[in-house]
Design a protein around this motif. Structure first.
Motif, PDB file in Angstrom:
ATOM      1  N   CYS A  22     -22.657   6.757  31.985  1.00 51.15           N
ATOM      2  CA  CYS A  22     -22.823   6.398  30.577  1.00 51.15           C
ATOM      3  C   CYS A  22     -24.278   6.565  30.160  1.00 51.15           C
ATOM      4  O   CYS A  22     -25.180   6.417  30.947  1.00 51.15           O
ATOM      5  CB  CYS A  22     -22.390   4.953  30.341  1.00 51.15           C
ATOM      6  SG  CYS A  22     -20.676   4.671  30.780  1.00 51.15           S
ATOM      7  N   LEU A  78     -19.041   2.721  27.125  1.00 53.57           N
ATOM      8  CA  LEU A  78     -18.722   4.129  27.329  1.00 53.57           C
ATOM      9  C   LEU A  78     -19.447   5.015  26.320  1.00 53.57           C
ATOM     10  O   LEU A  78     -19.738   4.601  25.190  1.00 53.57           O
ATOM     11  CB  LEU A  78     -17.223   4.362  27.214  1.00 53.57           C
ATOM     12  CG  LEU A  78     -16.344   3.747  28.318  1.00 53.57           C
ATOM     13  CD1 LEU A  78     -14.883   3.924  27.972  1.00 53.57           C
ATOM     14  CD2 LEU A  78     -16.666   4.373  29.649  1.00 53.57           C
ATOM     15  N   ALA A  79     -19.691   6.241  26.747  1.00 52.88           N
ATOM     16  CA  ALA A  79     -20.381   7.194  25.873  1.00 52.88           C
ATOM     17  C   ALA A  79     -19.561   7.489  24.612  1.00 52.88           C
ATOM     18  O   ALA A  79     -20.113   7.613  23.513  1.00 52.88           O
ATOM     19  CB  ALA A  79     -20.652   8.485  26.637  1.00 52.88           C
ATOM     20  N   GLN A  80     -18.236   7.557  24.765  1.00 48.67           N
ATOM     21  CA  GLN A  80     -17.409   7.869  23.587  1.00 48.67           C
ATOM     22  C   GLN A  80     -17.408   6.721  22.580  1.00 48.67           C
ATOM     23  O   GLN A  80     -17.296   6.924  21.368  1.00 48.67           O
ATOM     24  CB  GLN A  80     -15.991   8.202  24.025  1.00 48.67           C
ATOM     25  CG  GLN A  80     -15.339   7.132  24.873  1.00 48.67           C
ATOM     26  CD  GLN A  80     -13.970   7.559  25.361  1.00 48.67           C
ATOM     27  OE1 GLN A  80     -13.282   8.291  24.662  1.00 48.67           O
ATOM     28  NE2 GLN A  80     -13.596   7.102  26.544  1.00 48.67           N
ATOM     29  N   LYS A 101     -20.062   4.716  22.127  1.00 49.83           N
ATOM     30  CA  LYS A 101     -21.356   4.855  21.453  1.00 49.83           C
ATOM     31  C   LYS A 101     -21.299   5.944  20.378  1.00 49.83           C
ATOM     32  O   LYS A 101     -21.831   5.796  19.275  1.00 49.83           O
ATOM     33  CB  LYS A 101     -22.434   5.193  22.484  1.00 49.83           C
ATOM     34  CG  LYS A 101     -22.699   4.104  23.508  1.00 49.83           C
ATOM     35  CD  LYS A 101     -23.749   4.579  24.498  1.00 49.83           C
ATOM     36  CE  LYS A 101     -23.959   3.558  25.589  1.00 49.83           C
ATOM     37  NZ  LYS A 101     -24.929   4.033  26.607  1.00 49.83           N
ATOM     38  N   GLY A 102     -20.649   7.047  20.758  1.00 46.57           N
ATOM     39  CA  GLY A 102     -20.556   8.163  19.809  1.00 46.57           C
ATOM     40  C   GLY A 102     -19.780   7.795  18.555  1.00 46.57           C
ATOM     41  O   GLY A 102     -20.140   8.182  17.440  1.00 46.57           O
ATOM     42  N   TRP A 103     -18.719   7.062  18.759  1.00 40.17           N
ATOM     43  CA  TRP A 103     -17.896   6.665  17.593  1.00 40.17           C
ATOM     44  C   TRP A 103     -18.682   5.751  16.656  1.00 40.17           C
ATOM     45  O   TRP A 103     -18.659   5.925  15.436  1.00 40.17           O
ATOM     46  CB  TRP A 103     -16.639   5.949  18.090  1.00 40.17           C
ATOM     47  CG  TRP A 103     -15.719   5.535  16.961  1.00 40.17           C
ATOM     48  CD1 TRP A 103     -14.840   6.312  16.284  1.00 40.17           C
ATOM     49  CD2 TRP A 103     -15.635   4.230  16.389  1.00 40.17           C
ATOM     50  NE1 TRP A 103     -14.194   5.589  15.312  1.00 40.17           N
ATOM     51  CE2 TRP A 103     -14.673   4.287  15.361  1.00 40.17           C
ATOM     52  CE3 TRP A 103     -16.277   3.024  16.637  1.00 40.17           C
ATOM     53  CZ2 TRP A 103     -14.327   3.178  14.595  1.00 40.17           C
ATOM     54  CZ3 TRP A 103     -15.942   1.921  15.873  1.00 40.17           C
ATOM     55  CH2 TRP A 103     -14.971   1.996  14.863  1.00 40.17           C
ATOM     56  N   LYS A 106      -9.810   8.009  15.604  1.00 38.04           N
ATOM     57  CA  LYS A 106     -10.462   8.120  16.912  1.00 38.04           C
ATOM     58  C   LYS A 106     -10.890   6.772  17.490  1.00 38.04           C
ATOM     59  O   LYS A 106     -11.300   6.691  18.635  1.00 38.04           O
ATOM     60  CB  LYS A 106     -11.686   9.011  16.811  1.00 38.04           C
ATOM     61  CG  LYS A 106     -11.374  10.467  16.503  1.00 38.04           C
ATOM     62  CD  LYS A 106     -12.655  11.271  16.390  1.00 38.04           C
ATOM     63  CE  LYS A 106     -12.360  12.739  16.076  1.00 38.04           C
ATOM     64  NZ  LYS A 106     -13.609  13.512  15.947  1.00 38.04           N
ATOM     65  N   SER A 147     -21.178   7.643  14.718  1.00 36.27           N
ATOM     66  CA  SER A 147     -20.570   8.480  13.672  1.00 36.27           C
ATOM     67  C   SER A 147     -20.432   7.739  12.343  1.00 36.27           C
ATOM     68  O   SER A 147     -20.360   8.369  11.271  1.00 36.27           O
ATOM     69  CB  SER A 147     -19.207   8.978  14.136  1.00 36.27           C
ATOM     70  OG  SER A 147     -19.345   9.816  15.255  1.00 36.27           O
ATOM     71  N   PHE A 198      -9.243   2.769  21.461  1.00 36.52           N
ATOM     72  CA  PHE A 198      -9.674   2.941  22.848  1.00 36.52           C
ATOM     73  C   PHE A 198      -8.880   2.051  23.784  1.00 36.52           C
ATOM     74  O   PHE A 198      -8.668   0.880  23.505  1.00 36.52           O
ATOM     75  CB  PHE A 198     -11.160   2.595  23.008  1.00 36.52           C
ATOM     76  CG  PHE A 198     -12.066   3.410  22.128  1.00 36.52           C
ATOM     77  CD1 PHE A 198     -12.323   4.740  22.417  1.00 36.52           C
ATOM     78  CD2 PHE A 198     -12.653   2.837  21.007  1.00 36.52           C
ATOM     79  CE1 PHE A 198     -13.159   5.478  21.603  1.00 36.52           C
ATOM     80  CE2 PHE A 198     -13.482   3.575  20.197  1.00 36.52           C
ATOM     81  CZ  PHE A 198     -13.748   4.907  20.484  1.00 36.52           C
TER      82      PHE A 198
END
Length: 749
Positions: free
Chosen positions: A4, A68-70, A72-74, A101, A77, A104
């Motif tokens: 991560c 998780l990286a995803q 953080k990305g969400w 999206k 965004s 999770f």
């Protein structure tokens, strides 16, 4: 799952900025009234989803997990969505996609376990070579399990930690190094939990059964090349019960463990063992200087000398050097250093930190002894002076007479249980062993005295004091005394009496009251007669008269025959016929362990290997014997030859003077009409040979293998005895050979 990546902006701030961008004054979405309602509805759902995600992330991060990286990305965004607000339709579409999206299953994952967790080590003085030796063993493909053993406080844990850190410093192919402190009370679940914690799987398996944990550990480690470091084992651990796959040459994994008990190495099937000894004097001084510090040693010119004296009192034990060194590092006045030496000389138990930091650590070895009797046997050793070597047989005699062990003896007078206990104490590093004796490490003796004075029941407290002189009144209230190493009588409960090295010349009338006496030592006294001993001391099992002024004669043989329980006898003989009489009395002869033949005028000395089967030491002084005749026939049955034991099985020491040849091939070997093959080795256990004042002595024996076990030879004033008497094949076996010729000396090492 992969690793991560963290960001500096907190999650809630990111979402807040995104929300401000979407709904703040002057933004594009706000200006498009037609789409406002739909956008607000969608954004409300996004806010709700954001709050849910943040709450779950916060809970997991509090457990030490990383988002998780995803995820953080969400969250990021949400902020980026501002850039698409120029068009309501585009913004609305993006928001809807973003909402979709945000579903999770997992929002965080564990960081992967580090290959090695570094240990903090203050210093490794004296251990560097051992670290290298252990590392070499671990790196050998054929080695799988390394056992490191030694007494408490000697530095085993520091060595193991140093090995652990070497996996960081040196390039290696291992996947993970796991360190576990086991300690005395073995708990399998505790070991499992420590391994799982190291593998970062402890929380999810916290409530699982021991079997489930074992299965998980086996599954993980079975796919890795691991090193398992187990510290402080007191007994063997069942690796399969923990779930640890046994290391093999195929899987390349290794196990290294430390223990105070050497037998644990065997129980763990270690294919390599390392014993950790106390530090040498130089290493101990180096460590002590390091712990005390340079500044403290320079506070007064006398302090370095005083510090070295204190260092020597620690006898190379790293634990003591560290504890005492730290205590002295803050001493600024030289008088404090001098006082510390006085305390250590008087009773080191009184030194600050000694009891709680040193003795209590060492006491764990004592607590691990199998039963109270063995503990008593150990504590008893502290009654002897500092650095005193106690012969094993003497110590066992004390234990028997104290009632710690059963007095049952073998045919040769030895006691198996006593030797078993000595072995267990040596293996536990509570006693230091030599060939025939044991002694206590000074710090361990202090521990034993501390235990004896504080931990025993009130009626069993030990009082140890060096006393030079005694009066009768001193023993007035000691009616329960059972062992006394002094010249005192009239103690009705006494079982052991040692009067050796005293000037006692006769047995007093008071001796008749010692009917419970089991052991009487009169060696090297002025005693000339043992008249009445047979009826006065009916329970006597041990009688030692060696090098006293008493010589066994016909009258004393009668006295000795009255001692029905006699098992051990040492004594002196002048007359060859008396020696022959003793050898014809099977029960009496079998008791003889130490025999001194002095001033014997007979030309031939006959020694029967059957009758004197228990003989351990033989001394021949100032006699005119020219031939030693070895007889191996049974004297009770003249027609019975002792083919099974035609030699002195236990004789280990001989001192002989004034003989031309000790083992004569023509006379001493051709003893009877029947000649068993192994009679060529009449002294198979002989280790020590002393020859003094024999100017006519020309050879030891015709056949050097006749002295096959010889290790130590001491020869003085035998000018006609050549070195070749020992044979070239024997020389490499000798520990020490000394030849002295009227002041000159030659040595063969």
């Amino acid at each position: 799952m992969g690793g991560c990546v963290s960001i500096d902006i907190p999650c809630d701030k990111v979402v807040s900025q995104a929300y401000s961008c979407l709904f703040g004054d002057g933004n594009y979405i706000h200006m498009m009234k037609a789409n406002l309602k739909a956008l607000e509805t969608t954004m409300q759902e996004l806010r709700d989803r954001r709050d849910d995600v943040l709450r779950r992330v916060s809970i997991e991060e509090n457990k030490g997990l990383e988002r998780l990286a995803q995820v953080k990305g969400w969250l990021s965004s949400c902020k980026a969505s501002c850039e698409y607000g120029k068009k309501v339709s585009e913004m609305l579409e993006e928001v809807k996609k973003l909402l979709a999206k945000g579903d999770f299953k997992e929002v965080a994952e564990k960081k992967p376990a580090a290959k090695v967790v570094k240990k903090d080590i203050q210093t490794t003085i004296g251990l560097d070579s051992l670290v290298g030796k252990a590392w070499d063993s671990i790196m050998k493909p054929e080695r799988r399990i390394l056992g490191i053993y030694g007494m408490g406080g000697v530095g085993k844990t520091t060595l193991l930690d140093s090995i652990n850190n070497k996996f960081i410093e040196e390039v290696n192919e291992f996947d993970v190094v796991i360190g576990v402190l086991v300690s005395k009370h073995l708990q399998y679940e505790d070991i499992q939990n420590k391994i799982l914690r190291r593998l970062r799987a402890d929380q999810e398996l916290e409530k699982e059964t021991e079997e489930k944990k074992a299965s998980f550990i086996e599954n993980i480690l079975g796919r890795k090349k691991f090193v398992l470091l187990l510290d402080d084992l007191w007994s063997a651990v069942d690796l399969s019960r923990i779930g640890v796959p046994r290391p093999t040459q195929e899987n390349g994994s290794k196990i290294v463990f430390t223990t105070r008990k050497k037998e644990v190495c065997r129980q763990m099937r270690a294919d390599d063992e390392m014993k950790i000894e106390c530090l040498s004097n130089n290493e101990a001084w180096e460590l002590f200087q390091y712990v005390v510090g340079e500044a403290a040693l320079k506070r007064h010119p006398d302090i370095p000398t005083l510090a070295k004296t204190i260092s020597e009192k620690c006898h190379g034990l790293p634990l003591a050097l560290n504890v005492i060194g730290k205590a002295m590092s803050c001493k600024e006045d030289v008088h404090e250093w001098r006082h510390a030496i006085d305390v250590l000389k008087k009773s080191s138990r009184e030194f600050p930190g000694m009891e709680e930091n040193i003795l209590s650590v060492l006491k764990v070895s004592y607590d691990g002894l199998e039963d109270e009797k063995v503990k008593s046997c150990f504590l008893y050793c502290s009654l002897f002076p500092e650095d005193y070597e106690i012969t094993k047989e003497e110590l066992i005699e004390y234990w028997i007479n104290e009632g710690f062990i059963n007095g049952k003896r073998n045919e040769d007078g030895s006691n198996n249980k006593g030797h078993v206990i000595i072995g267990s104490l040596v293996r536990a590093h509570l006693l230091i062993e030599s060939e025939t004796a044991v002694k206590m490490h000074d710090v361990l003796r202090e521990m034993a005295l501390w235990i004896g004075s504080t931990s025993l029941r009130k009626e069993e407290k030990q009082c140890v004091k060096s006393v030079r002189r005694y009066t009768g009144k001193f023993f007035q209230f000691m009616s329960a005394l059972v062992v006394l190493d002094l010249s005192i009588t009239n103690l009705t409960s006494l079982k052991y009496l040692n009067l050796s090295y005293t000037r006692i010349s006769s047995l007093s009338v008071g001796m008749k009251g010692l009917r419970k006496l089991i052991s009487l030592d009169l060696e090297k006294t002025y005693l000339e007669s043992i008249d009445g001993i047979g009826t006065s001391l009916p329970n006597l099992q041990v009688l030692k008269l060696y090098r006293s002024r008493h010589y066994i004669d016909a009258r004393s043989i009668e006295e000795l025959q009255l001692l029905e329980h006699l098992k051990i006898l040492t004594g002196n003989v002048q007359d060859a016929s008396i020696l022959e009489s003793i050898q014809r009395l099977e029960r009496l002869a079998s008791c003889v362990q130490r025999l001194r033949i002095i001033n014997m005028s007979a030309e031939v000395l006959t020694l029967n290997t059957v009758a004197l089967g228990g003989l351990r030491e033989l001394e021949i002084i100032s006699s005119k014997i020219s031939e030693i005749k070895i007889d191996w026939q049974n004297k009770e049955k003249e027609d019975l030859l002792c083919n099974s034991s035609p030699c002195f099985k236990r004789l280990s020491s001989i001192v002989i003077l004034d003989l031309e040849e000790i083992i004569n091939e023509e006379k001493g070997m051709s003893i009877s009409n029947v000649h068993p093959p192994d009679m060529t080795l009449p002294f198979p256990k002989l280790e020590s040979l002393t020859l003094r004042g024999s100017p006519e002595l020309k050879r030891i024996c015709s056949n050097p293998p006749a002295l096959s076990s010889l290790k130590k030879v001491d020869i003085e004033h035998c000018p006609n005895l050549p070195l070749e008497s020992f044979g070239d094949t024997n020389r490499n076996r000798f520990n020490f050979v000394s030849f002295k010729y009227n002041g000159g000396q030659r040595k063969l090492l």
